[in-house]
Design a protein around this motif. Structure first.
Motif, mmCIF file in Angstrom:
data_model
loop_
_atom_site.group_PDB
_atom_site.id
_atom_site.type_symbol
_atom_site.label_atom_id
_atom_site.label_comp_id
_atom_site.label_asym_id
_atom_site.label_seq_id
_atom_site.Cartn_x
_atom_site.Cartn_y
_atom_site.Cartn_z
ATOM 1 N N TRP A 1 0.837 -1.207 0.000
ATOM 2 C CA TRP A 1 0.000 0.000 0.000
ATOM 3 C C TRP A 1 0.866 1.249 0.000
ATOM 4 C CZ3 TRP A 1 1.333 2.968 3.995
ATOM 5 C CH2 TRP A 1 1.826 2.352 5.153
ATOM 6 N N SER A 2 0.252 2.341 -0.364
ATOM 7 C CA SER A 2 0.929 3.648 -0.314
ATOM 8 C C SER A 2 -0.158 4.716 -0.193
ATOM 9 C CB SER A 2 1.749 3.888 -1.581
ATOM 10 O OG SER A 2 2.306 5.183 -1.554
ATOM 11 N N ALA A 3 0.064 5.687 0.654
ATOM 12 C CA ALA A 3 -0.881 6.803 0.826
ATOM 13 C C ALA A 3 -0.078 8.091 0.985
ATOM 14 C CB ALA A 3 -1.777 6.587 2.030
ATOM 15 N N GLY A 4 -0.600 9.157 0.440
ATOM 16 C CA GLY A 4 0.162 10.395 0.523
ATOM 17 C C GLY A 4 -0.671 11.628 0.228
ATOM 18 N N ILE A 5 -0.076 12.738 0.494
ATOM 19 C CA ILE A 5 -0.700 14.028 0.196
ATOM 20 C C ILE A 5 0.335 14.905 -0.495
ATOM 21 C CG2 ILE A 5 -0.115 14.945 2.489
ATOM 22 C CD1 ILE A 5 -2.681 16.629 2.313
ATOM 23 N N GLY A 6 -0.075 15.570 -1.543
ATOM 24 C CA GLY A 6 0.861 16.384 -2.313
ATOM 25 C C GLY A 6 0.350 17.793 -2.540
ATOM 26 N N TYR A 7 1.268 18.688 -2.841
ATOM 27 C CA TYR A 7 0.897 20.088 -3.069
ATOM 28 C C TYR A 7 1.877 20.728 -4.053
ATOM 29 C CZ TYR A 7 -0.907 24.722 -2.076
ATOM 30 O OH TYR A 7 -1.489 25.949 -2.183
ATOM 31 N N ASP A 8 1.321 21.507 -4.975
ATOM 32 C CA ASP A 8 2.136 22.188 -5.981
ATOM 33 C C ASP A 8 2.657 23.490 -5.389
ATOM 34 O OD1 ASP A 8 3.316 23.229 -8.167
ATOM 35 O OD2 ASP A 8 1.464 23.608 -9.294
ATOM 36 N N LEU A 9 3.964 23.580 -5.216
ATOM 37 C CA LEU A 9 4.570 24.757 -4.599
ATOM 38 C C LEU A 9 4.956 25.832 -5.606
ATOM 39 C CD1 LEU A 9 6.884 23.067 -1.933
ATOM 40 C CD2 LEU A 9 4.578 23.979 -1.655
ATOM 41 N N ASN A 10 4.841 25.545 -6.918
ATOM 42 C CA ASN A 10 5.214 26.554 -7.916
ATOM 43 C C ASN A 10 4.360 27.810 -7.811
ATOM 44 O OD1 ASN A 10 7.338 25.249 -9.099
ATOM 45 N ND2 ASN A 10 6.093 24.237 -10.655
ATOM 46 N N SER A 11 3.081 27.616 -7.490
ATOM 47 C CA SER A 11 2.179 28.770 -7.416
ATOM 48 C C SER A 11 2.579 29.735 -6.313
ATOM 49 C CB SER A 11 0.740 28.296 -7.189
ATOM 50 O OG SER A 11 0.642 27.546 -5.983
ATOM 51 N N LEU A 12 3.287 29.252 -5.281
ATOM 52 C CA LEU A 12 3.708 30.144 -4.198
ATOM 53 C C LEU A 12 4.761 31.143 -4.666
ATOM 54 C CD1 LEU A 12 3.918 27.594 -1.230
ATOM 55 C CD2 LEU A 12 2.043 29.135 -1.833
ATOM 56 N N ILE A 13 5.552 30.735 -5.660
ATOM 57 C CA ILE A 13 6.604 31.631 -6.151
ATOM 58 C C ILE A 13 6.008 32.830 -6.870
ATOM 59 C CG2 ILE A 13 8.593 31.792 -7.691
ATOM 60 C CD1 ILE A 13 9.134 28.854 -7.179
ATOM 61 N N THR A 14 4.991 32.564 -7.681
ATOM 62 C CA THR A 14 4.409 33.641 -8.498
ATOM 63 C C THR A 14 3.125 34.209 -7.886
ATOM 64 O OG1 THR A 14 3.150 32.021 -9.797
ATOM 65 C CG2 THR A 14 5.342 32.651 -10.610
ATOM 66 N N TYR A 15 2.772 33.775 -6.676
ATOM 67 C CA TYR A 15 1.479 34.190 -6.116
ATOM 68 C C TYR A 15 1.377 35.703 -5.974
ATOM 69 C CZ TYR A 15 -2.500 34.723 -3.037
ATOM 70 O OH TYR A 15 -3.691 35.118 -2.498
ATOM 71 N N LYS A 16 2.405 36.348 -5.455
ATOM 72 C CA LYS A 16 2.358 37.797 -5.247
ATOM 73 C C LYS A 16 2.148 38.536 -6.564
ATOM 74 C CE LYS A 16 2.916 41.623 -2.862
ATOM 75 N NZ LYS A 16 2.928 42.612 -3.937
ATOM 76 N N SER A 17 2.870 38.125 -7.604
ATOM 77 C CA SER A 17 2.713 38.778 -8.911
ATOM 78 C C SER A 17 1.331 38.531 -9.493
ATOM 79 C CB SER A 17 3.782 38.277 -9.886
ATOM 80 O OG SER A 17 5.074 38.625 -9.430
#
Length: 464
Positions: A125-141
């Motif tokens: 088995w395998s279970a996990g949670i993921g998140y895209d961190l690229n959006s944090l770089i450009t979020y302010k712009s």
């Protein structure tokens, strides 16, 4: 950048976030397209305008007659054009809101079962949670882009409201002076008909020549043609104003008498021109659009940096072995590197710069043209007013002489026709004077506190 953590969690812990996410989802409800539009009644519209506190300068009353400011107020309250523009503004707001949302986390679950005769094998088995961190770089712009696009859309809506208000006033002026011209033409037709019938009876008796009767008939037919042309213009202006206000096609507009428009002096025009780029909503909207594109360029440049993917995992294989791992992934910007998006953003920024400068120059040109046009109209109007007054006094004596046969038909009718046509032209000059001053007031955004507050209140009314 992508972060993934794979952890062995109880089933309730794994599925609980899914249940909570689904509970917050929007639901679909069908909204059929209306089969027909329902235009408003003018009386109902006036009641609504009077209902809102301080929406109009004074209560609107059909008994007292409608002013051009009254018509502009009703247009702001119910114009289909403005309602469509407001919904477009809401679409932009929704797009801006959507662009500033961070991506949702991702939960992944997987199982593997051994096949065949696998001694001592267990389910993996395998279970996990993921998140895209690229959006944090450009979020302010991206957030900056959204904020400036929202400001641009709001300014464009305000400019549309000012344009609707101006169009309502101009159509009111067109309708009012066309009615004046039609009334003058009707008076002349009544006089021409009476004269024609008199000369026709006189010709039968032998007291009037055929030439006189034919001339009277020709003048009468010309007046009929003039009246028909004015009726077509009146019909066009009336339906355009009905459409602009969103009222039914049986509506008529009883206007009060128009006074002469308030004219701006050369000093006032020069003073307002200094701040035209600070007060004109269309120019401010272009400035906001340029600022938004500037933020897009910055976001595109930030997005060229390599994507950095980081993940941690834990799993159990079919042999029962538990493992933990760390993986790192970096995108090599060898072929793309977001170069194309950067070039598009920079070219779009240059295009918006040229569009703004062109609009600014066009604003100066439009104002200069209207100022000079107003001077031409003023000179012509003064000349017409002076000479038509003198000619009217002469015609009073000429009519008596013509009726007694002491004046030939051609000179008299030529003079009378000239007075009639120039009187119509004077009404056109008065209409042009109004149109010029109204257009100048919009292009210069001449301070009008009541109108500005009214346009702001319009948005609040549309929200309800």
């Amino acid at each position: 950048m992508y972060l993934r953590a794979a952890l062995p969690l109880p089933k309730t812990c794994i599925f609980l976030p899914v249940y909570l996410a689904l509970a917050g989802c929007a639901t679909y409800s069908e909204q059929p397209l209306p089969k027909k539009s329902l235009p408003a009644k003018l009386t109902t519209l006036i009641e609504q305008a009077n209902h809102y506190p301080n929406f109009t300068q004074s209560p609107i009353s059909l008994q007292k007659g409608l002013s051009i400011d009254d018509i502009a107020s009703l247009a702001l309250l119910n114009s289909p054009i403005l309602r469509v523009s407001y919904e477009q503004y809401r679409v932009v707001n929704a797009d801006v809101y959507n662009s500033t949302l961070l991506p949702d986390p991702q939960i992944s679950i997987s199982t593997d079962s051994p096949l065949g005769n696998s001694f001592n094998a267990v389910n993996a088995w395998s279970a996990g949670i993921g998140y895209d961190l690229n959006s944090l770089i450009t979020y302010k712009s991206v957030a900056d882009v959204g904020e400036r696009q929202n400001r641009q859309a709001k300014l464009e809506l305000i400019w549309t409201a000012w344009q609707v208000s101006l169009q309502a006033k101009i159509l009111s002026v067109d309708l009012y002076y066309t009615q004046k011209k039609l009334a003058l033409t009707a008076e002349m037709i009544t006089a021409y008909e009476r004269r024609y019938e008199h000369s026709k009876a006189g010709m039968i008796k032998g007291d009037v020549t055929l030439e006189t009767n034919a001339t009277d008939s020709s003048v009468l037919l010309d007046a009929y043609s003039q009246s028909s042309l004015l009726q077509r213009e009146l019909n066009q202006y009336l339906h355009q104003l009905q459409q602009l206000l969103g009222v039914d096609n049986t509506t008529r507009f009883p206007f009060r008498d128009f006074n002469d428009p308030v004219e701006l002096s050369a000093e006032e025009v020069a003073s307002y021109m200094l701040d035209i780029d600070k007060v004109r909503p269309d120019l401010l909207a272009l400035q906001a659009g340029y600022d938004a594109q500037e933020a897009k360029v910055r976001a595109a440049i930030l997005a060229q940096f390599p994507a950095f993917n980081l993940g941690i995992s834990t799993s159990k294989d079919t042999g029962g072995l538990r493992t933990n791992g760390l993986n790192i992934g970096i995108t090599l910007p060898l072929f793309n590197g977001n170069k194309g998006n950067i070039l598009v953003a920079q070219a779009s920024r240059k295009q918006l710069e040229k569009e703004y400068l062109n609009r600014l120059q066009q604003a100066y040109t439009d104002v200069s043209e209207l100022v000079q046009l107003n001077e031409i109209i003023t000179v012509q109007q003064t000349r017409f007013t002076e000479h038509l007054s003198t000619m009217q006094n002469l015609l009073a004596s000429a009519r008596k002489a013509y009726a007694q046969g002491d004046l030939a038909p051609l000179p008299f009718l030529t003079a009378e026709s000239t007075w009639f046509n120039k009187s119509l032209e004077l009404l056109d000059l008065m209409r042009s004077k109004w149109r010029t001053q109204l257009s100048l007031s919009l292009l210069l955004m001449r301070p009008n506190k009541v109108a500005s507050e009214q346009i702001v209140k319009t948005g609040v009314i549309y929200q309800h």
